[in-house]
Design a protein around this motif. Structure first.
Motif, mmCIF file in Angstrom:
data_model
loop_
_atom_site.group_PDB
_atom_site.id
_atom_site.type_symbol
_atom_site.label_atom_id
_atom_site.label_comp_id
_atom_site.label_asym_id
_atom_site.label_seq_id
_atom_site.Cartn_x
_atom_site.Cartn_y
_atom_site.Cartn_z
ATOM 1 N N GLN A 172 0.821 -1.210 0.000
ATOM 2 C CA GLN A 172 0.000 0.000 0.000
ATOM 3 C C GLN A 172 0.856 1.262 0.000
ATOM 4 O O GLN A 172 0.596 2.221 -0.746
ATOM 5 C CB GLN A 172 -0.928 0.012 1.213
ATOM 6 N N MET A 173 1.911 1.262 0.817
ATOM 7 C CA MET A 173 2.780 2.434 0.885
ATOM 8 C C MET A 173 3.519 2.661 -0.433
ATOM 9 O O MET A 173 3.677 3.800 -0.878
ATOM 10 C CB MET A 173 3.773 2.295 2.041
ATOM 11 N N ASP A 176 1.235 4.250 -3.033
ATOM 12 C CA ASP A 176 1.124 5.690 -2.791
ATOM 13 C C ASP A 176 2.399 6.416 -3.231
ATOM 14 O O ASP A 176 2.358 7.495 -3.827
ATOM 15 C CB ASP A 176 0.855 5.964 -1.318
ATOM 16 N N HIS A 177 3.531 5.808 -2.904
ATOM 17 C CA HIS A 177 4.832 6.397 -3.249
ATOM 18 C C HIS A 177 4.999 6.467 -4.766
ATOM 19 O O HIS A 177 5.423 7.504 -5.306
ATOM 20 C CB HIS A 177 5.943 5.550 -2.620
ATOM 21 N N HIS A 178 4.685 5.383 -5.449
ATOM 22 C CA HIS A 178 4.772 5.353 -6.912
ATOM 23 C C HIS A 178 3.827 6.365 -7.551
ATOM 24 O O HIS A 178 4.177 7.025 -8.538
ATOM 25 C CB HIS A 178 4.446 3.952 -7.432
ATOM 26 N N LEU A 215 1.398 -4.292 -7.626
ATOM 27 C CA LEU A 215 1.223 -4.162 -6.176
ATOM 28 C C LEU A 215 -0.239 -4.267 -5.763
ATOM 29 O O LEU A 215 -0.564 -4.860 -4.734
ATOM 30 C CB LEU A 215 1.808 -2.815 -5.709
ATOM 31 N N GLN A 216 -1.116 -3.696 -6.575
ATOM 32 C CA GLN A 216 -2.552 -3.779 -6.256
ATOM 33 C C GLN A 216 -3.011 -5.232 -6.343
ATOM 34 O O GLN A 216 -3.827 -5.685 -5.531
ATOM 35 C CB GLN A 216 -3.356 -2.916 -7.215
ATOM 36 N N GLY A 217 -2.460 -5.957 -7.331
ATOM 37 C CA GLY A 217 -2.788 -7.357 -7.453
ATOM 38 C C GLY A 217 -2.337 -8.166 -6.252
ATOM 39 O O GLY A 217 -3.026 -9.077 -5.791
ATOM 40 N N LEU A 219 -1.961 -6.944 -3.195
ATOM 41 C CA LEU A 219 -2.867 -6.571 -2.089
ATOM 42 C C LEU A 219 -4.174 -7.343 -2.193
ATOM 43 O O LEU A 219 -4.720 -7.792 -1.167
ATOM 44 C CB LEU A 219 -3.165 -5.066 -2.123
ATOM 45 N N ASP A 220 -4.687 -7.499 -3.375
ATOM 46 C CA ASP A 220 -5.975 -8.168 -3.569
ATOM 47 C C ASP A 220 -5.923 -9.633 -3.175
ATOM 48 O O ASP A 220 -6.941 -10.227 -2.765
ATOM 49 C CB ASP A 220 -6.415 -8.052 -5.035
ATOM 50 N N ARG A 221 -4.775 -10.272 -3.248
ATOM 51 C CA ARG A 221 -4.701 -11.689 -2.916
ATOM 52 C C ARG A 221 -4.189 -11.938 -1.494
ATOM 53 O O ARG A 221 -4.293 -13.054 -0.999
ATOM 54 C CB ARG A 221 -3.804 -12.419 -3.914
ATOM 55 N N LEU A 222 -3.597 -10.940 -0.852
ATOM 56 C CA LEU A 222 -3.096 -11.168 0.510
ATOM 57 C C LEU A 222 -4.244 -11.197 1.532
ATOM 58 O O LEU A 222 -5.239 -10.546 1.371
ATOM 59 C CB LEU A 222 -2.105 -10.054 0.882
#
Length: 222
Positions: A172-173, A176-178, A215-217, A219-222
């Motif tokens: 997530q961080m 946001d940073h990217h 990264l979003q992908g 997050l979606d699976r964690l």
């Protein structure tokens, strides 16, 4: 892990008059005797015209404007913080994709920092904007004009996390940073003048946009 709701930021001729051989000769003599006047036709900084190119840094001898300088000065500490975050993955991350992505970020951004430092040196500009402290922050609010920068508290929380908690927080961080880096790169695409700096901005937009999706992908699976 502290809940955070972060919104993605997308910011998304020269005319030559010849009047006979004599007039042409006079114009030639005048041009030869007034090199200083012709130098005033430079489209960029006078410092750029006299700068000595660093090896592999064609941008160092090219024209540049304030947007190019600002981009490099802000992107250096922005990249440095991304490297700090990536290095924290060692011994803390549990997800293999997070580990691979952290290594990828280190490999890509460290050379870019060195390149930008070389540009600024050749332009006779400081590697850090005067209004920023060593952490890339400025002013009492800590707003350096760099979107996506993590606070000291954010970094401490990430350093203290381990396993899946670290993986989620890192993803997530870094999104946001990217997003912040993409926003700055898009500003350079619009306002910069140096071809090599704009080329790096293009690469940042393309590469980090792809990593945001990855990264979003995760997050979606964690």
């Amino acid at each position: 892990m502290t809940d955070r709701t972060r919104a993605f930021r997308r910011k998304p001729a020269r005319r030559i008059a010849a009047v006979g051989v004599v007039a042409a000769g006079a114009l030639l003599l005048a041009a030869c005797g007034n090199d200083d006047d012709m130098s005033g036709m430079d489209h960029g900084s006078s410092a750029a015209a006299s700068a000595t190119a660093e090896p592999g840094n064609s941008a160092s001898a090219a024209d540049f404007n304030d947007a190019d300088v600002s981009f490099a000065q802000m992107m250096i500490p922005h990249h440095q913080q991304a490297l700090e975050m990536a290095k924290l993955a060692d011994g803390r991350a549990s997800d293999s994709e997070i580990k691979e992505l952290a290594a990828q970020i280190e490999k890509a951004q460290d050379p870019e920092i060195k390149t930008m430092e070389g540009w600024l040196k050749s332009w006779g500009k400081p590697t850090q904007a005067e209004s920023m402290d060593h952490s890339g922050h400025s002013g009492d609010s800590g707003d350096s004009g760099m979107d996506g920068m993590m606070s000291d508290e954010d970094m401490k929380e990430l350093e203290a996390a381990k396993g899946t908690e670290f993986d989620k927080m890192f993803a997530q961080m870094m999104i946001d940073h990217h997003d912040g880096a993409i926003s700055m790169a898009e500003d350079e695409q619009k306002n910069g003048s140096n071809a090599d700096v704009k080329k790096m901005a293009d690469a940042i937009v393309e590469g980090q946009s792809a990593e945001v999706k990855q990264l979003q992908g995760i997050l979606d699976r964690l």
